[in-house]
Design a protein around this motif. Sequence first.
Motif, PDB file in Angstrom:
ATOM      1  N   GLY A  85      25.198  41.296 -42.728  1.00  9.50           N
ATOM      2  CA  GLY A  85      26.413  40.636 -43.174  1.00  9.50           C
ATOM      3  C   GLY A  85      26.728  39.357 -42.421  1.00  9.50           C
ATOM      4  N   LEU A  86      26.176  39.218 -41.225  1.00 12.05           N
ATOM      5  CA  LEU A  86      26.413  38.018 -40.420  1.00 12.05           C
ATOM      6  C   LEU A  86      25.374  36.936 -40.665  1.00 12.05           C
ATOM      7  N   LEU A  87      24.382  37.234 -41.478  1.00 17.22           N
ATOM      8  CA  LEU A  87      23.238  36.341 -41.603  1.00 17.22           C
ATOM      9  C   LEU A  87      23.637  34.952 -42.105  1.00 17.22           C
ATOM     10  N   SER A  88      24.344  34.896 -43.229  1.00 18.72           N
ATOM     11  CA  SER A  88      24.694  33.593 -43.788  1.00 18.72           C
ATOM     12  C   SER A  88      25.738  32.865 -42.947  1.00 18.72           C
ATOM     13  N   GLU A  89      26.456  33.611 -42.089  1.00 10.73           N
ATOM     14  CA  GLU A  89      27.432  32.985 -41.192  1.00 10.73           C
ATOM     15  C   GLU A  89      26.759  32.393 -39.958  1.00 10.73           C
ATOM     16  N   SER A  90      25.625  32.916 -39.589  1.00 11.17           N
ATOM     17  CA  SER A  90      24.986  32.551 -38.324  1.00 11.17           C
ATOM     18  C   SER A  90      23.770  31.659 -38.486  1.00 11.17           C
ATOM     19  N   VAL A  91      23.376  31.373 -39.739  1.00  8.80           N
ATOM     20  CA  VAL A  91      22.165  30.593 -40.002  1.00  8.80           C
ATOM     21  C   VAL A  91      22.501  29.426 -40.924  1.00  8.80           C
ATOM     22  N   VAL A  92      22.009  28.246 -40.568  1.00  9.48           N
ATOM     23  CA  VAL A  92      22.039  27.073 -41.433  1.00  9.48           C
ATOM     24  C   VAL A  92      20.586  26.750 -41.776  1.00  9.48           C
ATOM     25  N   VAL A  93      20.290  26.575 -43.042  1.00  6.74           N
ATOM     26  CA  VAL A  93      18.910  26.349 -43.493  1.00  6.74           C
ATOM     27  C   VAL A  93      18.585  24.864 -43.458  1.00  6.74           C
ATOM     28  N   THR A  94      17.426  24.513 -42.894  1.00  6.68           N
ATOM     29  CA  THR A  94      17.010  23.120 -42.751  1.00  6.68           C
ATOM     30  C   THR A  94      15.520  22.976 -43.060  1.00  6.68           C
ATOM     31  N   PRO A  95      15.040  21.742 -43.215  1.00  4.75           N
ATOM     32  CA  PRO A  95      13.586  21.518 -43.176  1.00  4.75           C
ATOM     33  C   PRO A  95      13.056  21.829 -41.779  1.00  4.75           C
ATOM     34  N   THR A  96      11.738  21.979 -41.668  1.00  6.07           N
ATOM     35  CA  THR A  96      11.154  22.295 -40.361  1.00  6.07           C
ATOM     36  C   THR A  96      11.293  21.149 -39.376  1.00  6.07           C
ATOM     37  N   CYS A  97      11.356  19.916 -39.858  1.00  7.32           N
ATOM     38  CA  CYS A  97      11.547  18.760 -38.983  1.00  7.32           C
ATOM     39  C   CYS A  97      12.092  17.627 -39.851  1.00  7.32           C
ATOM     40  N   GLY A  98      12.144  16.413 -39.294  1.00  5.69           N
ATOM     41  CA  GLY A  98      12.624  15.287 -40.070  1.00  5.69           C
ATOM     42  C   GLY A  98      11.730  15.000 -41.265  1.00  5.69           C
ATOM     43  N   LEU A  99      12.295  14.300 -42.258  1.00  2.70           N
ATOM     44  CA  LEU A  99      11.602  14.065 -43.523  1.00  2.70           C
ATOM     45  C   LEU A  99      11.024  12.657 -43.635  1.00  2.70           C
ATOM     46  N   ALA A 100      10.914  11.935 -42.521  1.00  4.45           N
ATOM     47  CA  ALA A 100      10.440  10.546 -42.572  1.00  4.45           C
ATOM     48  C   ALA A 100       9.025  10.439 -43.116  1.00  4.45           C
ATOM     49  N   GLY A 101       8.196  11.458 -42.914  1.00  4.81           N
ATOM     50  CA  GLY A 101       6.818  11.409 -43.370  1.00  4.81           C
ATOM     51  C   GLY A 101       6.613  11.866 -44.802  1.00  4.81           C
ATOM     52  N   ALA A 102       7.693  12.211 -45.483  1.00  2.00           N
ATOM     53  CA  ALA A 102       7.604  12.677 -46.874  1.00  2.00           C
ATOM     54  C   ALA A 102       7.801  11.523 -47.843  1.00  2.00           C
ATOM     55  N   SER A 103       7.495  11.746 -49.088  1.00  2.24           N
ATOM     56  CA  SER A 103       7.843  10.779 -50.127  1.00  2.24           C
ATOM     57  C   SER A 103       9.341  10.908 -50.411  1.00  2.24           C
ATOM     58  N   PRO A 104       9.979   9.846 -50.909  1.00  2.00           N
ATOM     59  CA  PRO A 104      11.406   9.975 -51.259  1.00  2.00           C
ATOM     60  C   PRO A 104      11.676  11.115 -52.238  1.00  2.00           C
ATOM     61  N   ALA A 105      10.778  11.284 -53.209  1.00  2.00           N
ATOM     62  CA  ALA A 105      10.987  12.357 -54.188  1.00  2.00           C
ATOM     63  C   ALA A 105      10.908  13.722 -53.521  1.00  2.00           C
ATOM     64  N   TYR A 106       9.933  13.902 -52.618  1.00  8.04           N
ATOM     65  CA  TYR A 106       9.828  15.201 -51.948  1.00  8.04           C
ATOM     66  C   TYR A 106      11.013  15.426 -51.006  1.00  8.04           C
ATOM     67  N   ALA A 107      11.472  14.377 -50.321  1.00 11.73           N
ATOM     68  CA  ALA A 107      12.621  14.534 -49.417  1.00 11.73           C
ATOM     69  C   ALA A 107      13.834  15.040 -50.184  1.00 11.73           C
ATOM     70  N   ARG A 108      14.061  14.455 -51.364  1.00 12.83           N
ATOM     71  CA  ARG A 108      15.191  14.926 -52.178  1.00 12.83           C
ATOM     72  C   ARG A 108      14.987  16.378 -52.604  1.00 12.83           C
ATOM     73  N   ALA A 109      13.774  16.701 -53.033  1.00 10.77           N
ATOM     74  CA  ALA A 109      13.490  18.073 -53.471  1.00 10.77           C
ATOM     75  C   ALA A 109      13.639  19.063 -52.323  1.00 10.77           C
ATOM     76  N   ALA A 110      13.223  18.654 -51.109  1.00 10.80           N
ATOM     77  CA  ALA A 110      13.297  19.555 -49.961  1.00 10.80           C
ATOM     78  C   ALA A 110      14.745  19.860 -49.587  1.00 10.80           C
ATOM     79  N   LEU A 111      15.612  18.847 -49.596  1.00 14.26           N
ATOM     80  CA  LEU A 111      17.020  19.087 -49.265  1.00 14.26           C
ATOM     81  C   LEU A 111      17.683  19.963 -50.333  1.00 14.26           C
TER      82      LEU A 111
END
Length: 348
Positions: free
Chosen positions: A307-333
């Motif tokens: 029950g605390l899982l969604s309160e205690s976790v924020v979901v993110t990419p594994t690291c920054g998205l600078a190395g991705a394509s713009p289309a993939y960066a949008r899809a990843a977020l």
Amino acid sequence: MSDANGHAPWGPAAATGIGSMPGTEAREAAKTATGLLEDPQHLPFLPELPARGPGADMLGRTAGLLAELYVHLEPSGWRISDRPGRETRRARAWLGEDLDALEEFTQGYGEGDRPRGIKVSVVGPWTLAAGLERRNGEAMLGDHGAVRDLAASLAEGLAAHLAEVRRRVPGAVPVLQLDEPSLTAVLRGSVRTASGYRTHPAVDRAVVESTLRELLAVHDGPTVVHSCAPGVPLGLLRRAGADGISLDLSLLTERDDEAVGEAVEGGVTLFAGVVPATEPDSGALSDPAGSVGGVRSLWRRLGLSPGLLSESVVVTPTCGLAGASPAYARAALAHCARAARALADNPQ
């Protein structure tokens, strides 16, 4: 992790980005970093665009914030200067463009019963000390006095930067993220000297912790420390006062379980990097629930309440998205947002 009213500036089933984005257009990046995370439970962020060149990269951008310390670019990297040069001016100009764009796309964020959070990232003192050179070409890390001066300069510049964010987005709650990818190397004594033949001695953990504590205390709101390197010192960061720890979840091992459990039970939010930061071969964004399967497995191993899982976790990419394509960066977020929802809908 909360604002002055006792509420975290995001809700359950939250998602956010790390900071860096592809491309060179500040308005497009700000539109993506706010628009794809527009639902109130999510945490929009101020993008970084390293593709613009020196001064927009991680180190150069933060060096432009330093108070009464300046840098210039050498073939070997960023080096301390006597006066501000074109690189410092360029870094400050680009940050100004980024803040203009953020201001444009965050109108009304401070309104309502629950003001929105805005995450801003700067390089932390130890990664900065490992990456900036003294005038002799050696890292500032090798001079304890230089590190103290650097941390004090960063603290002053950071306070001014946070004040500017508050001015640009009135009523919103800044969330400070310190990026510390070199922190593990600093603690292990594996940062190489300029010659490459030796390494700088490991810095005492108590000194590392106290310096981080002082930097985090500059901000009176929520704070996060991010590293997508292996061996994140979870206990040290918790003791230093980080409200959140951001990491690549795939790099955690069962040896980290005790430290993760202590952090979460102590109220630390886990910013779990589960979505690939660069485009994989196929299928990575097809199953939101599958993306957070590792988070559920971790929770079961730790014996924590689902029950605390969604309160205690924020979901993110594994690291920054600078190395991705713009289309993939949008899809990843967008996928991070869907994965966070899936985690809340089915925490078991």
